[in-house]
Design an enzyme around this catalytic site. Sequence first.
Site, mmCIF file in Angstrom:
data_model
loop_
_atom_site.group_PDB
_atom_site.id
_atom_site.type_symbol
_atom_site.label_atom_id
_atom_site.label_comp_id
_atom_site.label_asym_id
_atom_site.label_seq_id
_atom_site.Cartn_x
_atom_site.Cartn_y
_atom_site.Cartn_z
ATOM 1 N N ASP A 183 0.842 -1.199 0.000
ATOM 2 C CA ASP A 183 0.000 0.000 0.000
ATOM 3 C C ASP A 183 0.878 1.251 0.000
ATOM 4 O O ASP A 183 2.037 1.209 0.430
ATOM 5 C CB ASP A 183 -0.977 -0.001 1.195
ATOM 6 C CG ASP A 183 -0.287 -0.116 2.553
ATOM 7 O OD1 ASP A 183 0.775 -0.753 2.628
ATOM 8 O OD2 ASP A 183 -0.800 0.439 3.542
ATOM 9 N N GLU A 194 -0.060 -0.982 5.850
ATOM 10 C CA GLU A 194 0.997 -0.445 6.717
ATOM 11 C C GLU A 194 0.765 1.037 6.946
ATOM 12 O O GLU A 194 0.906 1.539 8.046
ATOM 13 C CB GLU A 194 2.371 -0.676 6.094
ATOM 14 C CG GLU A 194 3.557 -0.441 7.042
ATOM 15 C CD GLU A 194 4.040 1.001 7.087
ATOM 16 O OE1 GLU A 194 4.732 1.366 8.043
ATOM 17 O OE2 GLU A 194 3.698 1.786 6.175
HETATM 18 ZN ZN ZN Z 1 6.751 2.299 4.133
#
Ligand code: ZN
Length: 418
Positions: free
Chosen positions: A86, A151
């Site tokens: 992501d 994340e």
């Molecule tokens: Zn990163």
Amino acid sequence: MICRKELYNLLENNEKKLVRLTSDLIKINSENPIGSQREIIDFVKKYLSDAGIEVQEVAANADHPCILAEIGSDKGFSIIINGHVDVVPAGDLSQWEFDPFGGNITDTQILGRGTSDMKAGIACALFVMKLLKQSGAQLDGNIRLHIVSDEETGGKYGTKWLCQQGYAKGADACLVAEPTSRYTIEIGQKGSNELILRAYGKTAHGSLENYKGDNAILKLSKVLQNIGRLRRIGGKYTVDQQEALSNSKYIAKTKLNVPGVENVIDHVTANVATINGGNKLNMVPDFCEAHVDMRLPIGIDLRQLEHEIREMIKESCVEGVEYEADWKNFGNSTPIDSQIVQTLRKNAEDIWKIEVLPAYQWASSDANYYRKLNIPTIQYGPSNTEGIHSYNENVDIEDVINASKIYLLTICDLLGIS
Ligand SMILES: [Zn+2]
């Protein structure tokens, strides 16, 4: 049996494919937040299975699946390579000099959102896995890939969840391919926590302010003015941690170039991030709340921290201010003499012909979830750190290629390929 040198040559002969792979990953928009990570995860899955690598998809959230893949044997050294697919949103498109999802390749760079953070790192990991698999290299151990798709918004469906589910069990080391710079191996991070400050007052008609009621916003703002007090709290470092600590301060000073900024490494930081209070223009507000991003260094004394928070409130001479915090994440680190640190350092120095410094990061990362399981964990990945989370993100092709070489040679050394 294929040897280290032959694998290295094979990598060099296929460099262009690595650059192409990085560009292909950029072309898939995987902004987080916004929507699902399905498309990029499918791409990664296909890349690995086309290479003959068995892939498993696991998920705590269907929009944010994780990919597990493994090559090698059950015995021997077990290394995890971790990365997230992501990216942070591209934001205002008019600020970009190029299409953030165009995957443009210039003579020296690959351009786009996520090049440095961290699709180049992901590309290196995928490319090296494929190379090792297809060359039939005999590994004295195994490589386990942990690709996550959450994340950038805190990781609760990503690495944290994978570690909680036991997927990291039995690993001897972990390499997180997050952007560092060619000069730095990150062997420690700060711990990220939320501090909530709440002020309670008494409501009254807005026209009677100062005579009636008790303004919660004014109360809280008095406390927030003393937030700097918390930045004075330092961590405690052992003798073995001094080398990395002084490296980190040197790096912070040179990179950030602000007087005193080296203190960010071994002291608390407290960023008042959001504030919320009041009901209506014609009412004295009876409630106000602030959320503070607290980054805790290694060796923090929690009693001292809590004491300082209470003193900060006291110093402000207001009644009715409370705080809430659930301290869970502390400064964390991997010993500098760990095999993974020293092996990667040696290979990075050989490839780049520069000194590479193990250091602590001023930010926090997913590495701490592996360290909580006592797995020696480092971060090292290709990047131009200036563009990360901002406009015109890019990565140098040389960094991508050299990072893949360093990963390959480090794996060879740890998994018995000479
Ligand atoms: Zn990163």
